[in-house]
Design a protein around this motif. Structure first.
Motif, PDB file in Angstrom:
ATOM      1  N   ALA A  52       0.829  -1.207   0.000  1.00 31.46           N
ATOM      2  CA  ALA A  52       0.000   0.000   0.000  1.00 31.46           C
ATOM      3  C   ALA A  52       0.860   1.252   0.000  1.00 31.46           C
ATOM      4  CB  ALA A  52      -0.929  -0.006   1.220  1.00 31.46           C
ATOM      5  N   LEU A  53       1.961   1.220   0.765  1.00 35.09           N
ATOM      6  CA  LEU A  53       2.839   2.390   0.839  1.00 35.09           C
ATOM      7  C   LEU A  53       3.515   2.649  -0.506  1.00 35.09           C
ATOM      8  CD1 LEU A  53       4.209   4.656   2.328  1.00 35.09           C
ATOM      9  CD2 LEU A  53       5.874   3.008   3.233  1.00 35.09           C
ATOM     10  N   VAL A 103       9.720  19.936   0.135  1.00 34.15           N
ATOM     11  CA  VAL A 103       9.778  19.384   1.491  1.00 34.15           C
ATOM     12  C   VAL A 103       8.993  18.087   1.588  1.00 34.15           C
ATOM     13  CG1 VAL A 103       9.132  19.790   3.899  1.00 34.15           C
ATOM     14  CG2 VAL A 103      10.198  21.613   2.564  1.00 34.15           C
ATOM     15  N   PHE A 104       7.852  18.002   0.886  1.00 35.93           N
ATOM     16  CA  PHE A 104       7.057  16.784   1.002  1.00 35.93           C
ATOM     17  C   PHE A 104       7.736  15.609   0.309  1.00 35.93           C
ATOM     18  CE2 PHE A 104       3.409  13.969   0.978  1.00 35.93           C
ATOM     19  CZ  PHE A 104       2.894  14.225   2.239  1.00 35.93           C
ATOM     20  N   ILE A 105       8.609  15.877  -0.641  1.00 38.42           N
ATOM     21  CA  ILE A 105       9.424  14.796  -1.203  1.00 38.42           C
ATOM     22  C   ILE A 105      10.273  14.179  -0.090  1.00 38.42           C
ATOM     23  CG2 ILE A 105      11.379  14.302  -2.722  1.00 38.42           C
ATOM     24  CD1 ILE A 105      10.218  16.340  -4.690  1.00 38.42           C
ATOM     25  N   SER A 106      10.806  15.034   0.792  1.00 38.73           N
ATOM     26  CA  SER A 106      11.586  14.535   1.928  1.00 38.73           C
ATOM     27  C   SER A 106      10.706  13.743   2.887  1.00 38.73           C
ATOM     28  CB  SER A 106      12.237  15.708   2.667  1.00 38.73           C
ATOM     29  OG  SER A 106      13.097  16.434   1.816  1.00 38.73           O
ATOM     30  N   VAL A 107       9.476  14.214   3.094  1.00 38.66           N
ATOM     31  CA  VAL A 107       8.534  13.494   3.955  1.00 38.66           C
ATOM     32  C   VAL A 107       8.297  12.090   3.410  1.00 38.66           C
ATOM     33  CG1 VAL A 107       6.149  13.424   4.784  1.00 38.66           C
ATOM     34  CG2 VAL A 107       7.390  15.599   4.755  1.00 38.66           C
ATOM     35  N   GLU A 108       8.036  12.012   2.107  1.00 37.72           N
ATOM     36  CA  GLU A 108       7.726  10.712   1.504  1.00 37.72           C
ATOM     37  C   GLU A 108       8.954   9.810   1.470  1.00 37.72           C
ATOM     38  OE1 GLU A 108       4.946   8.093   0.458  1.00 37.72           O
ATOM     39  OE2 GLU A 108       4.666  10.173   1.080  1.00 37.72           O
ATOM     40  N   ALA A 109      10.126  10.388   1.226  1.00 38.91           N
ATOM     41  CA  ALA A 109      11.354   9.586   1.227  1.00 38.91           C
ATOM     42  C   ALA A 109      11.615   9.006   2.618  1.00 38.91           C
ATOM     43  CB  ALA A 109      12.531  10.450   0.781  1.00 38.91           C
ATOM     44  N   THR A 110      11.340   9.803   3.649  1.00 37.64           N
ATOM     45  CA  THR A 110      11.515   9.320   5.017  1.00 37.64           C
ATOM     46  C   THR A 110      10.536   8.187   5.320  1.00 37.64           C
ATOM     47  OG1 THR A 110      12.202  11.537   5.694  1.00 37.64           O
ATOM     48  CG2 THR A 110      11.601  10.008   7.443  1.00 37.64           C
ATOM     49  N   ARG A 111       9.310   8.294   4.805  1.00 35.28           N
ATOM     50  CA  ARG A 111       8.324   7.234   5.029  1.00 35.28           C
ATOM     51  C   ARG A 111       8.777   5.932   4.352  1.00 35.28           C
ATOM     52  NH1 ARG A 111       2.214   9.023   4.749  1.00 35.28           N
ATOM     53  NH2 ARG A 111       2.767   9.672   2.641  1.00 35.28           N
TER      54      ARG A 111
END
Length: 237
Positions: A52-53, A103-111
């Protein structure tokens, strides 16, 4: 198709993708950054929900592309008005959207890093979750920046209604408040997390409303250089 219409469709597409991605993650049991979850619970969910992720993450590049087209449409559409061409609020809104995407690219990469850690090196899960919640929280100030800039730009140029601008400014206030208290959400629960959720939902409504404005946009006809408008020079009998 006019670019403003394309930008409006892009804005609606952006909202649809965001909602779809979040529904995929919610159905798979992924906790939000505002939820109280133990390291063991986080590890279990990220280790088991990789399908799912990955699917939700695969949708996001398209979302970022559509967001860029949308904000470019707003910027170009409103700047046709002579008074709006020098309005600094346009730059504030444009900067907010572009920085938010980065910044949200970083959020998604961290996830995605959390997923890998949960499957191969559980020792890193706690630290990555803290980084993820911090990035997610601070990212909201960039949403607020975009909302303030483009709402002020639209209302000053007479392009959007007062309720529309008011919705954007209210959402910005809620998101900025949540971003300010985001350090208290690391290894815990942000005390203003619910306000952030309401602000996020209002942000989606705001985007759809702006998209409809772009789709309905009708450029003002221009008189070719060297040809006078008969009505302007008394040409009508």
């Amino acid at each position: 198709m006019r670019f403003s219409g394309l930008a409006g469709i892009a804005g609606i597409g952006f909202v649809i993708i965001l909602i779809t991605a979040n529904l995929l993650l919610t159905a798979a049991g992924f906790p939000t950054p505002s939820e109280a979850a133990s390291v063991d619970e986080i590890t279990t969910v990220f280790a088991a929900g990789s399908g799912a992720l990955r699917l939700a993450s695969a949708l996001l590049p398209t979302a970022w592309l559509l967001a860029t087209i949308f904000v470019a449409g707003v910027y170009v559409c409103l700047r046709r008005d002579e008074r709006a061409r020098t309005d600094p609020w346009a730059l504030v809104g444009l900067a907010g959207v572009l920085m938010q995407s980065v910044v949200f690219i970083s959020v998604e990469a961290t996830r995605l890093g959390l997923m890998s850690a949960a499957q191969h090196d559980t020792a890193g899960v706690a630290g990555l979750w803290g980084l993820y919640t911090a990035l997610f929280g601070f990212n909201q100030v960039l949403l607020a920046t975009a909302l303030v800039g483009l709402s002020m730009f639209g209302i000053r140029g007479g392009t959007i209604a007062r309720w529309h601008a008011g919705t954007g400014l209210l959402a910005a206030t809620l998101l900025f408040s949540t971003a300010t208290t985001s350090p208290y959400g690391v290894n815990g629960v942000n005390p203003l997390a619910l306000l952030g959720l309401v602000g996020w939902l209002l942000w989606l409504v705001w985007i759809v409303a702006y998209s409809i404005v772009l789709i309905r946009d009708t450029p003002t006809p221009t008189v070719p250089t060297g040809h006078a408008d008969p009505a302007a020079v008394g040409g009508r009998s």
